[in-house]
Design an enzyme around this catalytic site. Structure first.
Site, PDB file in Angstrom:
ATOM      1  N   LYS A  53      50.163  10.032-103.377  1.00 41.12           N
ATOM      2  CA  LYS A  53      50.827  10.420-102.128  1.00 41.12           C
ATOM      3  C   LYS A  53      51.342   9.200-101.380  1.00 41.12           C
ATOM      4  O   LYS A  53      52.455   9.206-100.850  1.00 41.12           O
ATOM      5  CB  LYS A  53      49.858  11.231-101.265  1.00 41.12           C
ATOM      6  CG  LYS A  53      49.537  12.605-101.848  1.00 41.12           C
ATOM      7  CD  LYS A  53      48.349  13.267-101.174  1.00 41.12           C
ATOM      8  CE  LYS A  53      48.012  14.592-101.858  1.00 41.12           C
ATOM      9  NZ  LYS A  53      46.811  15.239-101.305  1.00 41.12           N
ATOM     10  N   GLN A  97      41.823  14.515 -97.296  1.00 39.90           N
ATOM     11  CA  GLN A  97      41.781  14.896 -98.709  1.00 39.90           C
ATOM     12  C   GLN A  97      40.563  15.782 -98.983  1.00 39.90           C
ATOM     13  O   GLN A  97      39.434  15.414 -98.676  1.00 39.90           O
ATOM     14  CB  GLN A  97      41.744  13.650 -99.593  1.00 39.90           C
ATOM     15  CG  GLN A  97      41.780  13.940-101.087  1.00 39.90           C
ATOM     16  CD  GLN A  97      43.085  14.575-101.520  1.00 39.90           C
ATOM     17  OE1 GLN A  97      44.151  14.229-101.041  1.00 39.90           O
ATOM     18  NE2 GLN A  97      42.992  15.509-102.458  1.00 39.90           N
ATOM     19  N   ASP A 120      49.006  19.580 -94.027  1.00 39.46           N
ATOM     20  CA  ASP A 120      48.500  20.437 -95.102  1.00 39.46           C
ATOM     21  C   ASP A 120      48.409  21.902 -94.680  1.00 39.46           C
ATOM     22  O   ASP A 120      48.008  22.751 -95.478  1.00 39.46           O
ATOM     23  CB  ASP A 120      47.112  19.961 -95.559  1.00 39.46           C
ATOM     24  CG  ASP A 120      47.136  19.378 -96.964  1.00 39.46           C
ATOM     25  OD1 ASP A 120      48.142  19.565 -97.669  1.00 39.46           O
ATOM     26  OD2 ASP A 120      46.146  18.741 -97.361  1.00 39.46           O
TER      27      ASP A 120
END
Length: 291
Positions: A53, A97, A120
């Protein structure tokens, strides 16, 4: 019949190029998009995902910082970090994450993220906006799947879509997005009975298990002409594979390869979300950035 391979890498490249141009326009306005990632512990797969990423962000001009924290980091300590990132005006996007270590309250942490920085789409607020079909920040993997379907003119309206996954990252938000596109959606999981029969009913079959020891999609589970979106990823004999057996290509009309299918799209959607978050947090009309 031999399935058409859906080229996620190519489509992701087009999305990424548009993001790169948008980053340039933001910088012309004095805004440098900035993504902060949080990685707790030493899970090798998670560390690889975070590195990928950051590499993708660097390629389009998005500034990044990674907070790599020890395995024994506490929920309270993580709340302090997320709060600090929420208040840092330089930071436009926050990505924690997942999965987090078991001793950390994952729901509490993701709920703490400021909705306009939630790249997200994990906060209850943003999931609520998604349910009402007014969300600007969409969950990355589901958004990538929908983008692939649009690019290949695979219209889910009136079709029966079967999703094998009920996670908050994939199955649940994807089912909402497909309902908004007028699909009839069935969500299957580890407790679903007669899974083979459910799969054979699908016009579009989306599988996201990612563990070949627990599930493999074989060609006898797919009817002729089904569109297969393979989100699963596992390593078998040193080779990356998805959930679908190779024989599925003989039955499907379209299929995403692993690697090179959904994976690149997930990263591309994260980049897109980051520039959207930058615009939201800086009070810039997104329409001004199109072109």
């Amino acid at each position: 019949m031999v399935a058409v391979l859906i080229d996620g890498k190519s489509i992701a490249g087009k999305v990424t190029e548009r993001v790169r141009r948008t980053v340039e326009r933001l910088k012309e306005k004095g805004v440098e998009p900035y993504l902060a990632t949080v990685l707790v512990g030493n899970d090798e797969a998670s560390a690889t995902y975070v590195r990928n990423k950051h590499r993708a962000c660097e390629q389009v001009g998005i500034k990044t910082i990674n907070h790599h924290l020890p395995e024994d980091y506490s929920t309270d300590q993580l709340i302090e970090l997320v709060t600090m990132l929420n208040e840092d005006r330089r930071v436009h996007g926050i990505l924690v994450q997942l999965p987090l270590p078991k001793h950390i309250n994952q729901f509490l942490i993701t709920s703490m993220i400021k909705p306009s920085k939630d790249v997200d789409c994990l906060t209850p607020f943003n999931i609520g906006l998604l349910a009402y079909d007014v969300a600007k920040l969409l969950p990355c993997t589901p958004a990538g799947i929908v983008e692939l379907m649009k690019r290949y003119r695979i219209d889910p309206a009136g079709k029966h879509v079967v999703i094998i996954n009920r996670s908050v990252l994939v199955g649940k938000p994807l089912s909402i997005m497909l309902l908004h596109m007028d699909a009839t959606v069935t969500v299957c999981h580890s407790k679903t009975t007669n899974l083979k029969e459910r799969c054979r009913e699908a016009d579009i079959l989306i599988t996201a298990v990612g563990d070949r020891s627990k599930f493999v999609l074989s060609k006898d589970m797919v009817k002729d002409g089904t569109v297969v979106i393979d989100v699963g990823i596992d390593r078998v004999n040193g080779r990356l594979v998805g959930d679908a057996d190779e024989g599925v290509m003989e039955k499907a009309s379209y299929i995403t390869p692993v690697p090179g299918g959904v994976g690149p799209m997930t990263v591309a959607m994260l980049l897109r979300n980051t520039v959207i978050a930058a615009a939201l947090n800086e009070g810039i009309d997104l329409a001004e950035l199109d072109g």
